[in-house]
Design a protein around this motif. Structure first.
Motif, mmCIF file in Angstrom:
data_model
loop_
_atom_site.group_PDB
_atom_site.id
_atom_site.type_symbol
_atom_site.label_atom_id
_atom_site.label_comp_id
_atom_site.label_asym_id
_atom_site.label_seq_id
_atom_site.Cartn_x
_atom_site.Cartn_y
_atom_site.Cartn_z
ATOM 1 N N UNK A 33 0.822 -1.837 -0.044
ATOM 2 C CA UNK A 33 -0.373 -0.113 0.181
ATOM 3 C C UNK A 33 1.298 1.141 -0.088
ATOM 4 N N UNK A 34 0.582 2.534 -0.363
ATOM 5 C CA UNK A 34 0.888 3.804 -0.453
ATOM 6 C C UNK A 34 1.676 3.815 1.367
ATOM 7 N N UNK A 35 3.098 4.593 1.415
ATOM 8 C CA UNK A 35 3.238 4.940 2.352
ATOM 9 C C UNK A 35 2.732 5.703 3.454
ATOM 10 N N UNK A 36 2.227 6.646 3.178
ATOM 11 C CA UNK A 36 1.497 7.864 3.242
ATOM 12 C C UNK A 36 -0.093 7.643 4.288
ATOM 13 N N UNK A 37 0.159 8.292 5.371
ATOM 14 C CA UNK A 37 -0.644 7.931 6.279
ATOM 15 C C UNK A 37 -1.946 8.118 6.999
ATOM 16 N N UNK A 38 -0.946 10.118 6.759
ATOM 17 C CA UNK A 38 -2.232 10.534 6.702
ATOM 18 C C UNK A 38 -3.077 11.187 5.345
ATOM 19 N N UNK A 39 -4.460 12.295 5.924
ATOM 20 C CA UNK A 39 -5.169 12.507 5.229
ATOM 21 C C UNK A 39 -4.389 13.156 4.063
ATOM 22 N N UNK A 40 -4.668 14.366 4.740
ATOM 23 C CA UNK A 40 -3.518 15.285 3.785
ATOM 24 C C UNK A 40 -2.583 14.561 2.581
ATOM 25 N N UNK A 41 -1.087 13.829 3.754
ATOM 26 C CA UNK A 41 -0.384 12.879 2.972
ATOM 27 C C UNK A 41 -1.444 12.369 1.631
ATOM 28 N N UNK A 99 -7.938 -0.057 4.813
ATOM 29 C CA UNK A 99 -8.642 1.084 5.086
ATOM 30 C C UNK A 99 -8.995 2.287 5.879
ATOM 31 N N UNK A 100 -7.959 2.157 6.721
ATOM 32 C CA UNK A 100 -7.630 3.529 7.390
ATOM 33 C C UNK A 100 -6.592 4.767 6.912
ATOM 34 N N UNK A 101 -6.154 4.395 5.623
ATOM 35 C CA UNK A 101 -5.874 5.416 4.401
ATOM 36 C C UNK A 101 -6.822 5.777 3.845
ATOM 37 N N UNK A 102 -7.623 4.653 3.074
ATOM 38 C CA UNK A 102 -9.450 5.077 2.877
ATOM 39 C C UNK A 102 -9.791 6.292 4.083
ATOM 40 N N UNK A 103 -9.915 5.660 4.710
ATOM 41 C CA UNK A 103 -10.982 6.975 5.812
ATOM 42 C C UNK A 103 -10.100 7.490 5.662
ATOM 43 N N UNK A 104 -9.146 7.782 6.265
ATOM 44 C CA UNK A 104 -8.071 9.269 6.248
ATOM 45 C C UNK A 104 -8.652 10.413 5.021
ATOM 46 N N UNK A 105 -8.119 9.511 2.947
ATOM 47 C CA UNK A 105 -8.538 10.520 2.759
ATOM 48 C C UNK A 105 -9.611 11.213 2.646
ATOM 49 N N UNK A 106 -10.640 10.477 2.950
ATOM 50 C CA UNK A 106 -12.133 10.583 2.840
ATOM 51 C C UNK A 106 -12.326 11.627 3.679
ATOM 52 N N UNK A 108 -10.263 13.790 4.989
ATOM 53 C CA UNK A 108 -9.893 14.905 4.760
ATOM 54 C C UNK A 108 -9.842 16.073 3.933
ATOM 55 N N UNK A 109 -10.817 15.660 2.628
ATOM 56 C CA UNK A 109 -11.638 16.343 1.266
ATOM 57 C C UNK A 109 -13.028 16.290 1.887
ATOM 58 N N UNK A 110 -13.633 15.422 2.741
ATOM 59 C CA UNK A 110 -14.428 16.407 3.492
ATOM 60 C C UNK A 110 -14.489 17.731 4.192
ATOM 61 N N UNK A 111 -13.317 17.695 5.263
ATOM 62 C CA UNK A 111 -13.324 18.501 6.347
ATOM 63 C C UNK A 111 -12.482 19.479 5.869
ATOM 64 N N UNK A 112 -11.212 19.625 4.875
ATOM 65 C CA UNK A 112 -10.576 20.457 4.086
ATOM 66 C C UNK A 112 -11.307 20.731 2.555
ATOM 67 N N UNK A 113 -10.262 21.468 1.966
ATOM 68 C CA UNK A 113 -10.807 22.006 0.678
ATOM 69 C C UNK A 113 -11.614 23.248 0.093
ATOM 70 N N UNK A 114 -12.602 23.555 1.549
ATOM 71 C CA UNK A 114 -13.320 24.944 1.137
ATOM 72 C C UNK A 114 -14.810 23.601 1.657
ATOM 73 N N UNK A 115 -14.511 22.019 2.409
ATOM 74 C CA UNK A 115 -15.766 21.802 2.695
ATOM 75 C C UNK A 115 -15.855 21.510 4.285
ATOM 76 N N UNK A 116 -17.118 21.626 4.578
ATOM 77 C CA UNK A 116 -16.659 21.300 6.197
ATOM 78 C C UNK A 116 -18.190 20.223 7.251
ATOM 79 N N UNK A 117 -17.956 19.261 5.686
ATOM 80 C CA UNK A 117 -19.261 18.387 6.139
ATOM 81 C C UNK A 117 -19.186 17.651 7.774
#
Length: 133
Positions: A33-41, A99-106, A108-117
Motif C-alpha cells: 500500500x501507499x506509505x502515506x498515512x495521513x489524509x492530507x499526505x 481501510x485506514x488510509x481510505x478513511x483518512x483521505x475521505x 480529509x477531503x470532506x473537512x478541508x478544501x473548503x468543505x465542512x461536513x
C-alpha cells in the motif's frame, strides 16, 4: 549510424525512466500500500495530480471534477466507494490503500478544501464494510 543508434538508446532509456516515475507515484518500494498515512499526505500523493492541490479540479485532456466546496463528497460512504472501486474515469485505488488510509483521505477531503461536513468521520471499519458492496 552512430547518431541514430544513440537516439534510439536515449529514447528507450527515457521511456523506461518515465514508466518508473509513474509507478513510484502510486506505490513506492515493495510495500503493498501507499506509505502515506495521513489524509492530507495521501491527497497530495494521489488525488492532487488530477483534482489539483487546492481541490478545484481541472479541464484539459480530461475533466477532473472539483472536490473543493463540493456536494460531490457530501456522502462519506459514496466517496469511499468511489475511492475503492473508481468512478467514471477515476481508477480504483482500493488495492493501493488500506481501510485506514481510505478513511483518512475521505475525511480529509470532506473537512478541508473548503468543505465542512460535520457528520461523524468515516472509520476504517466502515470502509471494510463498504468494500463488500
Amino acid at each position: 549510424m552512430k547518431l541514430k543508434f544513440f537516439t534510439v538508446v536515449l529514447t528507450v532509456g527515457l521511456m523506461s525512466q518515465s514508466a518508473a516515475f509513474g509507478q513510484d507515484f502510486v506505490q513506492s518500494g515493495t510495500a503493498p500500500t501507499l506509505p502515506q498515512r495521513e489524509g492530507k499526505e495521501i491527497y497530495n500523493a494521489i488525488c492532487s495530480g488530477c483534482h489539483m492541490p487546492d481541490g478545484v479540479g481541472a479541464v484539459g485532456a480530461a475533466a477532473y471534477p472539483p472536490l473543493a466546496k463540493s456536494d460531490f463528497v457530501g456522502s462519506k460512504e459514496a466517496t469511499a466507494q468511489w475511492v475503492i472501486k473508481g468512478y467514471k474515469a477515476m481508477p480504483p485505488l482500493g488495492d493501493v490503500m488500506d481501510d485506514e488510509q481510505i478513511a483518512a483521505v475521505v475525511n480529509y477531503v470532506r473537512t478541508n478544501l473548503g468543505n465542512a461536513y460535520d457528520d461523524e468521520e468515516l472509520t476504517a471499519a466502515e470502509v471494510a464494510d463498504i468494500r463488500t458492496w
